[in-house]
Design a protein around this motif. Sequence first.
Motif, PDB file in Angstrom:
ATOM      1  N   VAL A 530       0.837  -1.203   0.000  1.00 23.24           N
ATOM      2  CA  VAL A 530       0.000   0.000   0.000  1.00 23.24           C
ATOM      3  C   VAL A 530       0.872   1.253   0.000  1.00 23.24           C
ATOM      4  O   VAL A 530       0.611   2.226  -0.731  1.00 23.24           O
ATOM      5  N   GLU A 531       1.911   1.260   0.824  1.00 18.97           N
ATOM      6  CA  GLU A 531       2.791   2.420   0.894  1.00 18.97           C
ATOM      7  C   GLU A 531       3.428   2.695  -0.465  1.00 18.97           C
ATOM      8  O   GLU A 531       3.514   3.842  -0.915  1.00 18.97           O
ATOM      9  N   GLU A 532       3.877   1.626  -1.138  1.00 24.06           N
ATOM     10  CA  GLU A 532       4.496   1.807  -2.448  1.00 24.06           C
ATOM     11  C   GLU A 532       3.505   2.381  -3.451  1.00 24.06           C
ATOM     12  O   GLU A 532       3.815   3.301  -4.220  1.00 24.06           O
ATOM     13  N   ALA A 533       2.280   1.817  -3.453  1.00 22.77           N
ATOM     14  CA  ALA A 533       1.268   2.296  -4.409  1.00 22.77           C
ATOM     15  C   ALA A 533       0.862   3.726  -4.111  1.00 22.77           C
ATOM     16  O   ALA A 533       0.642   4.540  -5.031  1.00 22.77           O
ATOM     17  N   ARG A 539       2.424  11.037  -6.566  1.00 26.39           N
ATOM     18  CA  ARG A 539       3.187  11.721  -7.605  1.00 26.39           C
ATOM     19  C   ARG A 539       2.354  11.994  -8.858  1.00 26.39           C
ATOM     20  O   ARG A 539       2.721  12.814  -9.683  1.00 26.39           O
ATOM     21  N   THR A 540       1.223  11.271  -9.006  1.00 20.82           N
ATOM     22  CA  THR A 540       0.486  11.343 -10.281  1.00 20.82           C
ATOM     23  C   THR A 540      -0.888  12.006 -10.173  1.00 20.82           C
ATOM     24  O   THR A 540      -1.384  12.569 -11.159  1.00 20.82           O
ATOM     25  N   ILE A 541      -1.538  11.948  -9.011  1.00 29.15           N
ATOM     26  CA  ILE A 541      -2.897  12.482  -8.922  1.00 29.15           C
ATOM     27  C   ILE A 541      -2.861  13.964  -8.620  1.00 29.15           C
ATOM     28  O   ILE A 541      -1.854  14.499  -8.149  1.00 29.15           O
ATOM     29  N   PRO A 542      -3.983  14.710  -8.884  1.00 38.91           N
ATOM     30  CA  PRO A 542      -4.018  16.153  -8.605  1.00 38.91           C
ATOM     31  C   PRO A 542      -3.771  16.448  -7.136  1.00 38.91           C
ATOM     32  O   PRO A 542      -4.112  15.665  -6.243  1.00 38.91           O
ATOM     33  N   LYS A 543      -3.186  17.617  -6.875  1.00 39.60           N
ATOM     34  CA  LYS A 543      -2.808  17.986  -5.516  1.00 39.60           C
ATOM     35  C   LYS A 543      -4.020  18.271  -4.616  1.00 39.60           C
ATOM     36  O   LYS A 543      -3.883  18.247  -3.388  1.00 39.60           O
ATOM     37  N   MET A 544      -5.217  18.540  -5.216  1.00 35.72           N
ATOM     38  CA  MET A 544      -6.368  18.849  -4.355  1.00 35.72           C
ATOM     39  C   MET A 544      -7.033  17.594  -3.789  1.00 35.72           C
ATOM     40  O   MET A 544      -8.045  17.677  -3.098  1.00 35.72           O
ATOM     41  N   ILE A 545      -6.419  16.452  -4.058  1.00 35.10           N
ATOM     42  CA  ILE A 545      -6.932  15.207  -3.475  1.00 35.10           C
ATOM     43  C   ILE A 545      -5.971  14.764  -2.388  1.00 35.10           C
ATOM     44  O   ILE A 545      -4.767  14.555  -2.634  1.00 35.10           O
TER      45      ILE A 545
END
Length: 822
Positions: A530-533, A539-545
């Motif tokens: 889980v930590e790795e994922a 690094r890939t999803i929008p910062k507002m999440i």
Amino acid sequence: MGSDACRQGGLGAGRAGLPRLGSLRQPRGAPGRLEAALADQTVRQERLGAVQPRRGYRRAQGSRRTESRQGEGHALLVNSPVGIFTSTPDGRFLFINDALARLYGYDGAQAMIGAVTDIAGQLYADPRDRTEFARCMQNRAQVNSHECRMVRRDGSVFWASLHARAVTDENHNVLYYQGFLIDITDRKLAEKQSRLSEEKFTQVFMAAPDCIAIVRLADGHAVDVNLGFEEITGWKRSEVLGRSSVASGFWVEPGERKAMIEELNRGRDVMNREFTFRDSGGAVRDGVYSARPILIDGEPHYIFILRDVTERKQAEESLRLTQFAMDRAPDSILWVGDRGELIYANDAACSSLGFSREELLKMKVFEVDPDFPVEGWEQHKVDLKRLGRMTFEGRHRTKDGRIFPVEVTTNYIDYKGRFLGIAFDRDITERRRSQEERDKLQNSLFQAQKMESLGILAGGVAHDFNNLLQIMGVNIELLLRSIDSRHPSAPRLQTVARAVDRAGKLVQQLLFFGRKAVIQPKPLDLNREVEEAVRILERTIPKMILITRHLASKLWPVCADPVQVEQVLLNLGANAVDAMPAGGKLLVETKNIVLDTGFPGEKKDARPGRYVLMSVTDTGCGMSRETLTHVFDPFFTTKELGKGTGLGLASTYGIVKAHKGHIQCYSEPGQGTTFKIYWPALEQGGMAFEAPPQLDKPRGGDETILVVDDEPDIRELTGEILQSFGYRVISAESGEQALDIYEQRGSDIDVVLLDLNMPGMGGTWCLRELLRRNPAARVIIASGYAENGQAREALNSGASGFVGKPYQIHELAHKVRAVLDE
């Protein structure tokens, strides 16, 4: 009637002798001197010249009468209350008194004489009665009580009794008629009523459906019985007249008859007593009787009336049993009246609804069925009358407000001209629950079959895709190795390489949801995965999440493929991001869980035991119930065209099922979504964790490798790769050619790189033949099929290794070197 009138005259045949005037029967109250008055009227008529006088008769009268006597007689005729007349044989009046004129509706005698010129046509209702009267007068010279119908001036008809004699000359020629007429309409009506009454009594007596007998009280002998007696008792009329009912065995209980006779002897009626009697066949039947004392010719009798109630008793017994059955029926039974009022409710209805029977009978059906509108009642009645019977599903409301589903079967009955609906209501709560369970099982089976079918399809198309990707990927990789990284074409080649890599992952997703992908399970710490994922997602999803982790300590290890576990987390994360375009929270949780009854809400594949629960929750837009039913379907997506393949959740489903796990989705519109994945935990004392593999730089060699593939481009590229690592390469385009080469140069060949899907004998049979010829032969399977699919059969047959297409150069080099070093 005319003939009877002639006979009533009492004369013999012929015309011998004149009738005595005194032989005419005078009406009650008529003057005693009527005969003399008529004789005097005859004299007056002769004087007036109305008739031709008879000389002998005139002399006889002249000698006996005086002028004063004549005047007195004429006054008597004129003022008599009886209608008196003198008429000619051809139907004209010579004299009438006022009483006769009034009887026919005229104002006076002279008015009637002037108006009536044809007695037969004007005064007789039936002219044939006048003809009969004339015939009798001609033959008998007199008529007594000749009854016929007369017509008044206003056209009304009355009954009259006519008394008359013929006055003749010495030659017996009729000169005129003399007589009187009495209105007998009242008597005729009375006789008719009496006759009708007697006829009615006889008809009622004989036609009555009840058994009726007239019995002499003294000895009990039957005087008369009706047809109902024969039908009910079976005894013929001739068999019982003059006999006692005691002798026939009619009375089952003699004491009953004795009690009846005692009451009758006291002059009392016996009314509606129940008893039992025997019919002519000896069968005992139930009856109700009444008896009344009467006198016939002064002798005591009684009328006995019996009604057979055997069938009614049986019906009452059946009704009691039916009532008991309805009251104890397991389903609710409600009788509904014309206005929707409840007029009967059985025990089950009271129990299921929670009302007492008294409470229900004060209610209407609309209060029981919350879905039944009052305004729809009339149309419901029309439909029910037309169909006779209707079955539908509805809902009932209990006294405490609980709603439960019912199946209603209602029947229409026209009860004494009124509407009656009989409804049988069955609680289908359990049926609905069972149906929902069956639907879930059916859906699960359908989903499994669908996945199986698409998995077979995916495995087939994956091979062809991978062959194409293999050619493109290797060529691009070789081009990139042959140019400097600063070359202008390098970025473009890298873009194409990334596209090929994404295409390869797409094929892997196809294999995932079809459970055809290669699984390489090993003991895992799910928290570490889980930590790795999560690090990749951050690094890939929008910062507002915002991503939050709640990971349980001392988590049980699981046996899973780390690559596929990561793929599951990335798929769920990408799905959550799409559901929160304006931002939100993503929560990932893990914990240990023991299921005693299998997966919650599922029956199929539900195995109890230890699991590690991984939950992924977002605060996004959520999903509708309809969307939830398709959430794991391949190629199903709610995203815009070009923004989703519809394989993310489908491949996730396939990965989880391949690991013998289970996945559930919970969502509501506007409430976000939660995915729960149950990974089977390793038994205690299971395999130890393995360190992540470290891939060294591939080593080459100088061994000889036989490359077998039906695709020329793949043969050429594979040979070029292997040669770049120092290996010697021999190529074959089919299994048959490979066997020929191996037959000739087998001692020189160290490894065979064999494609499975080829024309002709194919890779699998080629493998078997190679191993038959040389059991020590080392063969690596290179295929676009999944390792656990068609390739598994080849591996089980003795292949030394597997490399999946499309493979990268270093993957192929490592696999070849590993097999050579074994």
